[in-house]
Design a protein around this motif. Sequence first.
Motif, PDB file in Angstrom:
ATOM      1  N   HIS A   1      -4.928   1.608  -7.121  1.00  8.66           N
ATOM      2  CA  HIS A   1      -4.521   0.075  -6.696  1.00  8.66           C
ATOM      3  C   HIS A   1      -3.303  -0.024  -6.090  1.00  8.66           C
ATOM      4  O   HIS A   1      -2.899   0.072  -5.178  1.00  8.66           O
ATOM      5  CB  HIS A   1      -5.225  -1.022  -6.576  1.00  8.66           C
ATOM      6  N   GLN A   2      -2.559   0.387  -6.919  1.00  9.01           N
ATOM      7  CA  GLN A   2      -0.763   0.349  -7.012  1.00  9.01           C
ATOM      8  C   GLN A   2      -0.509   1.097  -6.032  1.00  9.01           C
ATOM      9  O   GLN A   2       0.418   1.188  -5.308  1.00  9.01           O
ATOM     10  CB  GLN A   2      -0.092   0.307  -8.291  1.00  9.01           C
ATOM     11  N   ARG A   3      -1.153   2.475  -6.280  1.00 11.28           N
ATOM     12  CA  ARG A   3      -0.463   4.028  -5.449  1.00 11.28           C
ATOM     13  C   ARG A   3      -1.096   3.358  -3.895  1.00 11.28           C
ATOM     14  O   ARG A   3      -0.289   3.316  -3.010  1.00 11.28           O
ATOM     15  CB  ARG A   3      -1.274   4.909  -6.026  1.00 11.28           C
ATOM     16  N   GLN A   4      -2.436   3.141  -3.850  1.00 10.69           N
ATOM     17  CA  GLN A   4      -2.526   2.894  -1.793  1.00 10.69           C
ATOM     18  C   GLN A   4      -1.376   1.809  -1.840  1.00 10.69           C
ATOM     19  O   GLN A   4      -0.905   2.038  -0.643  1.00 10.69           O
ATOM     20  CB  GLN A   4      -4.233   2.191  -2.194  1.00 10.69           C
ATOM     21  N   GLY A   5      -1.075   0.928  -2.208  1.00  3.32           N
ATOM     22  CA  GLY A   5      -0.727  -0.047  -1.812  1.00  3.32           C
ATOM     23  C   GLY A   5       1.169   0.700  -1.311  1.00  3.32           C
ATOM     24  O   GLY A   5       1.817   0.819  -0.042  1.00  3.32           O
ATOM     25  N   TYR A   6       1.205   1.700  -2.660  1.00  3.95           N
ATOM     26  CA  TYR A   6       3.140   1.554  -1.814  1.00  3.95           C
ATOM     27  C   TYR A   6       2.872   3.129  -1.277  1.00  3.95           C
ATOM     28  O   TYR A   6       3.893   2.853  -0.364  1.00  3.95           O
ATOM     29  CB  TYR A   6       3.529   2.847  -3.444  1.00  3.95           C
ATOM     30  N   GLU A   7       1.485   4.045  -1.138  1.00  3.73           N
ATOM     31  CA  GLU A   7       1.861   4.874   0.141  1.00  3.73           C
ATOM     32  C   GLU A   7       1.149   4.018   2.038  1.00  3.73           C
ATOM     33  O   GLU A   7       1.802   4.903   2.373  1.00  3.73           O
ATOM     34  CB  GLU A   7       0.265   5.675  -0.473  1.00  3.73           C
ATOM     35  N   LEU A   8       1.181   2.981   1.634  1.00  2.00           N
ATOM     36  CA  LEU A   8       0.572   2.505   2.713  1.00  2.00           C
ATOM     37  C   LEU A   8       2.114   2.056   3.746  1.00  2.00           C
ATOM     38  O   LEU A   8       2.410   1.706   4.181  1.00  2.00           O
ATOM     39  CB  LEU A   8      -0.303   0.906   2.547  1.00  2.00           C
ATOM     40  N   LEU A   9       2.900   0.953   2.245  1.00  2.00           N
ATOM     41  CA  LEU A   9       4.472   0.474   2.693  1.00  2.00           C
ATOM     42  C   LEU A   9       5.317   2.132   2.937  1.00  2.00           C
ATOM     43  O   LEU A   9       6.392   1.812   4.733  1.00  2.00           O
ATOM     44  CB  LEU A   9       4.397  -0.198   1.179  1.00  2.00           C
ATOM     45  N   MET A  10       5.132   2.974   2.192  1.00  3.71           N
ATOM     46  CA  MET A  10       5.983   4.375   2.418  1.00  3.71           C
ATOM     47  C   MET A  10       5.146   4.013   3.910  1.00  3.71           C
ATOM     48  O   MET A  10       6.456   4.792   4.951  1.00  3.71           O
ATOM     49  CB  MET A  10       5.346   4.917   2.397  1.00  3.71           C
ATOM     50  N   THR A  11       4.033   4.675   4.256  1.00  5.25           N
ATOM     51  CA  THR A  11       3.677   4.862   5.947  1.00  5.25           C
ATOM     52  C   THR A  11       4.682   4.212   6.817  1.00  5.25           C
ATOM     53  O   THR A  11       4.972   4.421   8.094  1.00  5.25           O
ATOM     54  CB  THR A  11       2.272   5.376   5.578  1.00  5.25           C
TER      55      THR A  11
ATOM     56  N   THR B   1     -11.769  -6.843   8.503  1.00  2.00           N
ATOM     57  CA  THR B   1     -12.175  -6.513   9.352  1.00  2.00           C
ATOM     58  C   THR B   1     -11.056  -6.740  10.473  1.00  2.00           C
ATOM     59  O   THR B   1     -11.197  -5.525  11.511  1.00  2.00           O
ATOM     60  CB  THR B   1     -13.194  -8.134   9.834  1.00  2.00           C
ATOM     61  N   LYS B   2      -9.497  -6.186   9.830  1.00  2.00           N
ATOM     62  CA  LYS B   2      -8.027  -6.777  11.257  1.00  2.00           C
ATOM     63  C   LYS B   2      -7.870  -4.804  10.860  1.00  2.00           C
ATOM     64  O   LYS B   2      -6.848  -5.164  10.390  1.00  2.00           O
ATOM     65  CB  LYS B   2      -7.840  -7.774  10.892  1.00  2.00           C
ATOM     66  N   ALA B   3      -8.838  -4.300   9.758  1.00  2.00           N
ATOM     67  CA  ALA B   3      -7.338  -2.831   9.258  1.00  2.00           C
ATOM     68  C   ALA B   3      -7.617  -2.185  10.200  1.00  2.00           C
ATOM     69  O   ALA B   3      -7.618  -1.920  11.414  1.00  2.00           O
ATOM     70  CB  ALA B   3      -8.105  -2.373   7.780  1.00  2.00           C
ATOM     71  N   PRO B   4      -6.443  -1.137  10.133  1.00  2.00           N
ATOM     72  CA  PRO B   4      -5.323  -1.447  11.489  1.00  2.00           C
ATOM     73  C   PRO B   4      -6.302   0.541  11.512  1.00  2.00           C
ATOM     74  O   PRO B   4      -5.691   1.236  12.866  1.00  2.00           O
ATOM     75  CB  PRO B   4      -3.907  -0.478  11.135  1.00  2.00           C
ATOM     76  N   SER B   5      -6.688   0.998  10.566  1.00  2.00           N
ATOM     77  CA  SER B   5      -7.378   1.916  11.174  1.00  2.00           C
ATOM     78  C   SER B   5      -8.674   2.393  10.079  1.00  2.00           C
ATOM     79  O   SER B   5      -9.172   1.430   8.861  1.00  2.00           O
ATOM     80  CB  SER B   5      -6.799   3.778  10.701  1.00  2.00           C
ATOM     81  N   LEU B   6      -9.893   3.244  10.581  1.00  2.00           N
ATOM     82  CA  LEU B   6     -10.788   3.745   9.688  1.00  2.00           C
ATOM     83  C   LEU B   6     -10.837   3.618   8.208  1.00  2.00           C
ATOM     84  O   LEU B   6     -11.074   4.062   7.404  1.00  2.00           O
ATOM     85  CB  LEU B   6     -11.572   5.003  10.325  1.00  2.00           C
ATOM     86  N   ARG B   7      -9.875   4.692   7.933  1.00  2.00           N
ATOM     87  CA  ARG B   7      -8.484   5.242   7.017  1.00  2.00           C
ATOM     88  C   ARG B   7      -8.703   4.266   6.084  1.00  2.00           C
ATOM     89  O   ARG B   7      -8.936   3.711   5.156  1.00  2.00           O
ATOM     90  CB  ARG B   7      -7.918   6.047   6.566  1.00  2.00           C
ATOM     91  N   ARG B   8      -7.651   2.829   6.003  1.00  2.00           N
ATOM     92  CA  ARG B   8      -7.046   1.388   5.499  1.00  2.00           C
ATOM     93  C   ARG B   8      -8.136   1.337   5.625  1.00  2.00           C
ATOM     94  O   ARG B   8      -8.114  -0.104   4.172  1.00  2.00           O
ATOM     95  CB  ARG B   8      -5.811   1.261   6.749  1.00  2.00           C
TER      96      ARG B   8
END
Length: 323
Positions: A168-178, A64-71
């Motif tokens: 799951h691992q890739r989405q985490g790493y991509e979020l951190l890269m951003t 419920t606290k995600a920073p965007s619709l995509r996240r």
Amino acid sequence: MTEAAGRDAGPDLESQFEATIARDQRIEPRDWMPEGYRKTLVRQIAQHAHSEIIGMQPEGEWITKAPSLRRKAILFAKVQDEAGHGLYLYSAAETLGADRADLTERLLEGRQKYSSIFNYPTLSYADVGVIGWFVDGAAICNQVPLCRSSYGPYARAMVRICKEESFHQRQGYELLMTMMRGTEAQREMVQDAVNRWWWPSLMMFGPPDDDSPNSAQSMAWKIKRHSNDELRRRFVDMTVPQAAKLGVTLPDPELRWNEERGHHDFGTPDFSELKEVITGNGPCNAQRMDRRRTAHEEGAWVRAAASAHAAKQAARAREEAVA
Ligand code: FAQ
């Protein structure tokens, strides 16, 4: 069949079992198996299933606290996958004669464990990224070899689970890269999350080999393919270059490349902390179990409705068979 497992084995059944393991072939639910093998599998698979279900909580808090619709969509999908993993694993345990309701009861009464890692708090959105990178990364290291586990239903469940863990691992790493490409405050959030999750992630692999009571037998039965320390080392080797690319520091002053061994040297996790967390004294153990208990109670009407529906379907099928 499973009731007979371990009893009246006779030399033939026992040697057939041993030969199947030695040939690297799979044991299937209808095959004879020693009672210890069945118990070990139920213990490990149930703990694994409970971990997936409790593991929905730390990240679930951020939907419920995600920073965007995509996240939000990504996180929703990931947390739903974890529920699915729990269900495949409970189904695998059922092929060994375990009862899902009984396993849940054991978890709620504290008689079965779940992974220590899910007893740590998620303090910022960077934690969602670091859980994907570290926790799912550790899960991949641990679980890819389990696709070759000697028990067929467990090994097959792991194939699909590992594919999803990879996303799951890739989405985490991509979020951190951003986040690392963002503001100074975002980079600090990432480094702070890395500092808090590094050591607990190394503890996920379990106690050191000389203090791991189950490893030797589980490896002889080829349930586990590698020791706890070996998998921990692989995880460190895999993660260090990823940290460098991301631009974060792993909080271990002893971490360095060892040219001679061709692996990294690294510090020893605080295994007394692991023991504390496993025995229920981690920062969020009480909260996680309370939440799980409440969810179970609130879901009682769904289970009752599903059972009533199944009974009605079965009665209808019987009537049709007679007619
Ligand atoms: N936490 O003799 P060993 C995930 C217990 S899923 C709690 O070395 P073993 C996906 C151990 O059970 C994460 N307890 O035991 C995801 C035993 O107790 P027992 C879960 C632990 O079984 C990502 C005792 O200590 N993964 O992350 C821990 O040979 C993100 C002595 O230990 C699995 O379950 C611990 N860290 O090796 C979900 C993988 N470590 O039963 C959501 C499958 C040890 O005798 C978000 N499991 N213990 O009372 C395994 O590979 C093994 O069971 C080990 C432990 C390696 C965990």
